[in-house]
Design an enzyme around this catalytic site. Structure first.
Site, mmCIF file in Angstrom:
data_model
loop_
_atom_site.group_PDB
_atom_site.id
_atom_site.type_symbol
_atom_site.label_atom_id
_atom_site.label_comp_id
_atom_site.label_asym_id
_atom_site.label_seq_id
_atom_site.Cartn_x
_atom_site.Cartn_y
_atom_site.Cartn_z
ATOM 1 N N ASP A 1 0.826 -1.198 0.000
ATOM 2 C CA ASP A 1 0.000 0.000 0.000
ATOM 3 C C ASP A 1 0.873 1.267 0.000
ATOM 4 O O ASP A 1 0.596 2.233 -0.711
ATOM 5 C CB ASP A 1 -0.902 -0.054 1.242
ATOM 6 C CG ASP A 1 -2.008 0.951 1.155
ATOM 7 O OD1 ASP A 1 -2.745 0.913 0.152
ATOM 8 O OD2 ASP A 1 -2.111 1.792 2.075
ATOM 9 N N LYS B 1 1.280 4.259 -2.951
ATOM 10 C CA LYS B 1 1.227 5.711 -2.727
ATOM 11 C C LYS B 1 2.472 6.388 -3.300
ATOM 12 O O LYS B 1 2.388 7.488 -3.871
ATOM 13 C CB LYS B 1 1.101 6.004 -1.227
ATOM 14 C CG LYS B 1 -0.260 5.569 -0.675
ATOM 15 C CD LYS B 1 -0.348 5.740 0.824
ATOM 16 C CE LYS B 1 -1.672 5.211 1.342
ATOM 17 N NZ LYS B 1 -1.737 5.153 2.796
#
Ligand code: ADP
Ligand code: ASP
Ligand code: MG
Length: 827
Positions: free
Chosen positions: A686, A690
């Site tokens: 994750d 980003k």
């Protein structure tokens, strides 16, 4: 009552006109009489229309009789019954004579209709005679009612006095003859109140005629002039002239005042509320016209006078439907004098009236907007008139475009004020309305644009909002009403009144979809969205969802994707290409395949629709916005570093050796700081995503495969079930304890950091000095540090709470509002 001779004051005469909407039935006639009796004018002239729908019914009857349709008699009976019924309800015991008179009138009408059915056609003269009868009946009903209430009242059949000429520019009054006839009539009918038939008149050949559809307004002005009235009150079913047709733009606002010129333009270009010729008798005499509401008599209405006020620049907008564009195009037109004149004389010869013209300064083409019913004739006329030029190739073509409407913006304040046209075109452009032709009158009181009729409603609403006359309205669809989506829907609802009131933005929630179901609302989902959505049974179909949002004819559409679905992300490019704005906290598009990401960017650039995904990094923190501002202002990003995971931030803020790492993960999970499967956080993917998003915003064509990611989940635990994983988590403790000890020994702390610089992109656990900016965060705070050409010694840092549905939803909401601001909302 004062007699003319005895009164020291000049007589005060006031004229009133009541439209069909004000006299729909007996109750309404009584209401009209109450209104009239409540006023203490010395002389009162009241012009009435036919009862609502009666003119249409008469025209229909004549057509049916002439077409020999068997049911004309039935309709005739119905119409007679409606009038008889009104007479009885209105006059009660006194209705005998009126009903008898009505019966006589209807018998004569039946004879005319019978004759039409024999000859099998409908001569214009007969139609003129028949369509005006409703006014004759109506005036008699109101007059008899006033008399039955003891009033001194005479009924004037305008066909006895009003003489007009039907010219090409409309109907002209023969004032002299009409005034003479009126004086004669008045000599034998000196009543204080006079009820006059609207709409009807005679031509110079003494044939019965009418002033054209909606012509009773004009009758009102004519009789106001003939009676030398001080004012004309036109009573209808709305509070006055509104800034647009309220049936198309429900938010239209009432206008306090208009100049005659403005009223003429609005009426001429389709505002049905008043007939365009009404103003001409008033202008000459300076007669004020007040448009007002029978249903709301205390409302002051709209005052139309010679005065031009400062309000505006645009007072109102209108639409004229059922038009067509005829375009004459050719290189041979350039610099040739007299072409326009030939176009107009050809059209004039065919009696085609031109609504609007426009010619580019290159003179390469001349474009005329004409009525749809005249379009084919107009084209033929031009083909004939320019046959020679067409044959020798000086003119290339005469083109016809059907299904056209003209949108006009009207206001005296436009004269000499730059930017009005720009505002109009901008509003239409943003709503993706294509403009076929443009014209601005040299009075600068009117800008007209020809558009496709299929765009008309949307265009009118967009322009209306563009001039701040109504809120900027968005059709909103939300996908994924889970934690973030749900919080967003709650925030949307809570902010609605303030947005409408202060910012003039109307976000209409028209659709919600989850992974299986959807709810499509006709207007908007207002209150309890949870309750309403729980009842939704319609299976998810993103095509239908999209169509539904677009079908509302609202100027703007935005889809908010709060799902985590790659399939939804696959839709973005298509939506953007269709002009739909997309806002999302879903990381799929920003960090998924580069090809899809580029297609999205291209679609957005081509259509002008916005793609915003601020909440994908740092939740509600302005991370992407800050980065964009840096890039857009020409700065060069040298590195981006930070802590992008609230979960990992919390874990390593806490991890000081007093509690084992596995125990901290358990605590975090229990408090809801982790995903249901904590490996989703611990794997680092994750965070990697980003970083990819930020890298792309900084101009790097990076993909997830390019990021070196250190997963905190040991190989052995990657395949286990969540329960197994949690049970065996203490297997990692020794390793983490060791890394912590090593860091501590060097006076450092452990942090899970993402980093992008010249050497590439990496995500992993690093040792940082204890006084490092990243070493002293609170709770689940995120931090992003931009080092750029400008911010080189002292980097730019964005820091704050970076997780949680509320702040993420707020980030999404802020994006929606940025989209609204980009479309002209005052935020
Ligand atoms: P009447 O029978 O009183 O003459 P009309 O139906 O002819 O009434 O005209 C009034 C209607 O005109 C209103 O009900 C409204 O729907 C419509 N209308 C269209 N444009 C406008 C506008 N700009 N302002 C007010 N009303 C308008
Ligand atoms: N009754 C006529 C019409 O419907 C005239 C009017 O009402 O203004 O057109
Ligand atoms: Mg009308």
């Amino acid at each position: 009552m004062s007699s003319p001779a005895a009164s020291a004051q000049p007589l005060k005469t006031v004229a009133h006109k009541f439209g069909g909407t004000s006299v729909a039935d007996a109750t309404r006639y009584r209401h009209v009489a109450d209104l009239l009796l409540a006023r203490d004018e010395d002389e009162q002239v009241t012009v009435v229309s036919a009862m609502k729908g009666v003119t249409d019914a008469l025209i229909d009857l004549a057509g049916r009789a002439a077409g020999n349709l068997a049911d004309w008699r039935e309709r005739w009976h119905e119409l007679r019954a409606r009038h008889r019924g009104a007479a009885v309800a209105l006059l009660g015991e006194d209705s005998g004579a009126t009903v008898e008179w009505l019966d006589g009138q209807f018998d004569t009408l039946a004879e005319v209709l019978q004759a039409l059915s024999v000859i099998g056609e409908l001569p214009r003269e007969v139609l003129e005679r028949v369509q005006g009868l409703g006014e004759v009946y109506s005036a008699r009903l109101l007059g008899d009612h006033l008399r039955s209430r003891g009033q001194d009242c005479a009924v004037l059949d305008a066909r006895e006095v009003l003489v007009v000429d039907r010219g090409e520019l409309g109907v002209d009054v023969d004032w002299e003859t009409s005034a003479q006839r009126l004086a004669q009539w008045r000599a034998s009918h000196p009543a204080r109140r006079v009820v006059v038939t609207g709409f009807v008149a005679r031509d110079r050949a003494n044939r019965i005629t009418t002033l054209g559809r909606n012509g009773s307004d004009y009758s009102g002005a004519i009789f106001a002039a003939l009676f030398n009235a001080a004012e004309l009150h036109i009573w209808t079913d709305v509070d006055g002239v509104l800034s647009a047709d309220p049936r198309v733009v429900p938010e239209a606002v009432q206008l306090e005042s208009l100049s005659y010129d403005e009223a003429c333009e609005l009426a001429y270009f389709g505002a049905k509320v008043v007939h365009p010729q009404t103003m001409s008798p008033a202008i000459e005499r300076g007669l004020p016209i007040i448009i007002r509401n029978t249903f709301q008599p205390e409302h002051p209405g709209t005052r139309i006078t010679a005065r031009k006020d400062a309000a505006g620049p645009v007072k109102g907008l209108t639409l004229s439907p059922d038009l067509a564009v005829v375009n004459l195009e050719g290189t041979g037109l350039i610099g040739v004098p007299g072409t326009a004149e030939r176009v107009f004389s050809a059209l004039r010869a065919e009696r085609v009236s031109v609504v609007m013209i426009s010619q580019g300064s290159s003179e390469h083409s001349i474009c005329c907007v004409v009525k749809a019913i005249d379009a084919a004739r107009a084209r033929t006329a031009l083909l004939t008139a320019f046959a020679h030029e067409l044959a020798i190739g000086q003119i290339q073509r005469v083109q016809l475009t059907d299904g056209v409407s003209v949108l006009a913006a009207v206001g005296d304040g436009m004269a000499g004020l730059p930017g009005v046209a720009a505002r109009l075109f901008e509003s239409l452009g943003r709503a993706r309305v294509n403009i076929l032709a443009i014209a601005q009158g040299s009075s600068e009181r009117n800008i007209s644009v020809a558009i496709a009729s299929s765009d008309a409603t949307k265009a009118l609403r967009a322009a209306h909002a563009g001039f701040w006359l109504s809120p900027q309205t968005f059709a909103v669809g939300v996908i994924g009403p889970g934690h973030v989506g749900g919080a967003l829907l709650d925030q949307l609802r809570a902010a609605q009144p303030q947005l409408l009131g202060k910012a003039n933005v109307d976000l209409r929630l028209r659709a919600i979809a989850s992974s299986h179901r959807m709810l499509l609302a006709e207007r908007s989902i207002e209150d309890d969205w949870r309750g309403v959505f729980a009842q939704a049974r319609e299976p998810l179909d993103l095509d239908r969802f999209t169509e539904h949002l677009l079908a509302s004819h609202l100027p703007h559409t935005v889809i908010v994707d709060c799902s985590a679905s790659p399939a939804v992300a696959d839709r973005y490019a298509g939506w953007l290409a269709a002009g739909i704005h997309v806002v999302t906290p879903n990381k799929q598009a920003g960090s998924g395949s580069l090809q899809r990401f580029e297609a999205i960017a291209e679609a957005a650039a081509a259509s002008g629709a916005r793609f915003r995904y601020e909440a994908t990094v740092g939740a509600g923190l302005p991370v992407i916005t800050t980065l964009r501002d840096l890039v857009d202002t020409g700065d060069a990003v040298t590195s981006i570093e930070g802590i992008f995971s609230g979960t990992l931030a919390w874990l390593f803020n806490r991890f000081d050796g007093s509690v084992s790492f596995s125990e901290l993960v358990r605590q975090a999970r229990a408090m809801g700081y982790t995903e249901p499967d904590p490996r989703d956080d611990l794997s680092g993917t994750d965070v990697g995503r980003k970083l990819v998003i930020l890298a792309r915003e900084a101009g790097r064509a990076l993909s997830l495969e390019d990021v070196r990611i250190e997963s905190l989940v040991p190989q052995a635990l990657r395949q286990a079930s969540v329960e197994d994983f949690m049970a065996r988590l203490d297997e990692v403790d020794a390793d983490f304890a060791q890394r912590l000890a090593a860091a501590k020994a060097a006076g450092k702390v452990l942090r899970y950091v993402a980093r992008l610089d010249q050497d590439g992109a990496s995500v992993g656990l690093v040792e940082l000095p204890a006084d490092h900016a990243f070493a002293n965060l609170r709770q689940t705070d995120n931090v992003v540090q931009f080092t750029t050409r400008r911010y080189c010694d002292n980097p730019l840092i964005v820091q704050g709470p970076g997780a949680g549905p509320e702040v993420t939803a707020a980030g999404v909401f802020a994006d929606v509002l940025r989209v609204a601001a980009g479309q002209g909302a005052r935020l």
